[in-house]
Write an enzyme that holds these catalytic residues in place. Structure first.
Site: not given
Length: 384
Positions: A128-129, A131, A246, A371
């Site tokens: 998974q690309g 961040s 996810e 958060e």
């Protein structure tokens, strides 16, 4: 949801148990038990995925017409519980739980025919690309750019914390295809073959000593425009859809129970829970897992196969992350002074508890920091 099993559900549980007894080898069970990383290594998870694929049980959350099982909520819960309690490896989820649902929802017929069967069989190993060094929780600030050139995109930039990119042959990535006043509107969703010239994968060692994550660099990488999923500029919508899968389609409670069992097995010789304080903590955590299990069942009971869990996924992710950290911290507490020893414990299984505790510090960051989850809950559920 009626939690009392019917005769048919009891028969299904017996079928699952018989399958696990016949197919789950000691090597696979040990591979999962000794894993301190986020996911077991491909030789463990991949072998188990192939076994489940042969049985037709590898993608319980997919629609039947695309290889799903057709199980109802209770049947899926039974399956996940029995697998976890038997010590079965976690099936690497990036293809099954993340890429697959996006392709099903937004992909073309050709993309579905090409990629979905290879996800089910495990022939393709995805990463998974999302961040980037300057775009973590503020994902909309991503800077990896894809410029259209004829039938291709030319991609430049980098992604970071890319789990198992060193094993993967395929990546789905968010890329910037336009500069727009609203940053989210200029993002698209691309699929890249990782053997394409111009892609470099550099390892990042975690605090627990594992090599789970990487930084991936793209230098003039040519990607066919046919590998874009959905419309150009639709990537933010797809990313939100994917992240709900996810965070909300895994049954975490059963794996938390499995972690508790590993903790008890690893520390059995020293009998740490004869200590009243630790015994009380063990009971408290067990009750918390019971409560969380009920929340998962309530959520699961409302979902048809392939359905999106929605914003409640943030509640599940937030609670599961915190419980994961609580269980791993309890493992170190149970080891006592032995936790100061990195390895070489009387029971080698105890060697896993300290790295597991260290790696679990990231649980409230990856997949969306706590958060961020609180913000989603406040806005989408609390109406704030």
């Amino acid at each position: 949801m009626d939690l009392l099993l019917t005769e048919a559900q009891q028969a299904f549980r017996a079928e699952v148990r018989a399958f696990l007894a016949a197919e789950l080898t000691p090597a696979l069970r040990e591979g999962q038990q000794r894993s301190a990383g986020v996911y077991p290594e491909p030789e463990i998870s991949g072998a188990w995925q192939r076994t489940l694929h042969c049985k037709g049980w590898v993608a319980p959350t997919w629609p039947v017409e695309h290889g799903g099982t057709g199980w109802n909520a209770i049947e899926r819960f039974i399956f996940e519980c029995e697998c976890a309690l038997a010590g079965a490896p976690i099936v690497y989820p990036i293809g099954i739980r993340l890429a697959g649902p996006v392709i099903l929802a937004y992909g073309t017929a050709e993309q579905k025919a090409t990629w979905l069967p290879r996800i089910l069989s495990g022939e393709d190993y995805w990463c998974q690309g999302f961040s980037e060094p300057g775009a973590g929780s503020d994902l909309a600030s991503l800077a990896t750019r894809a410029v259209r050139e004829g039938d291709d995109y030319i991609v430049n930039g980098s992604k970071i914390w890319t789990t198992h990119a060193h094993h993967a042959n395929r990546m789905f990535a968010l890329v910037r295809t336009a500069d727009t006043p609203k940053r989210q509107d200029g993002i698209s969703f691309l699929v890249l073959d990782l053997d394409t010239p111009g892609i470099e994968v550099r390892p990042i060692r975690s605090i627990g000593g594992d090599h789970d994550v990487n930084q991936v660099f793209f230098t003039d990488v040519r990607v066919p425009a046919a590998h874009r999923i959905g419309a150009e500029g639709q990537g933010w919508e797809q990313a939100k859809y994917l992240l709900e899968f996810e965070r909300g389609t895994g049954l975490f409670s059963s794996r938390l129970r499995s972690s508790m069992k590993r903790l008890e097995d690893a520390t059995a010789a020293s009998r740490p829970f004869a200590d009243p304080h630790l015994a009380r903590r063990l009971a408290e955590v067990a009750i918390e897992i019971d409560t969380f299990e009920m929340l998962e069942l309530m959520t699961l009971g409302t979902l048809a196969p392939g359905a999106n869990p929605g914003p409640v996924s943030s509640v599940l992710k937030l609670r599961a992350s915190r419980l994961k950290q609580t269980v791993s911290a309890l493992g170190v507490e149970a080891l006592g002074a032995e936790a100061l020893r990195w390895e070489g414990h009387a029971d080698p299984l105890a060697d896993v508890l300290v790295p597991d505790h260290l790696n679990a510090r990231a649980a409230t960051i990856f997949g969306g920091a706590s958060e961020i989850q609180l913000g989603i809950i406040a806005k989408s559920i609390g109406g704030l």
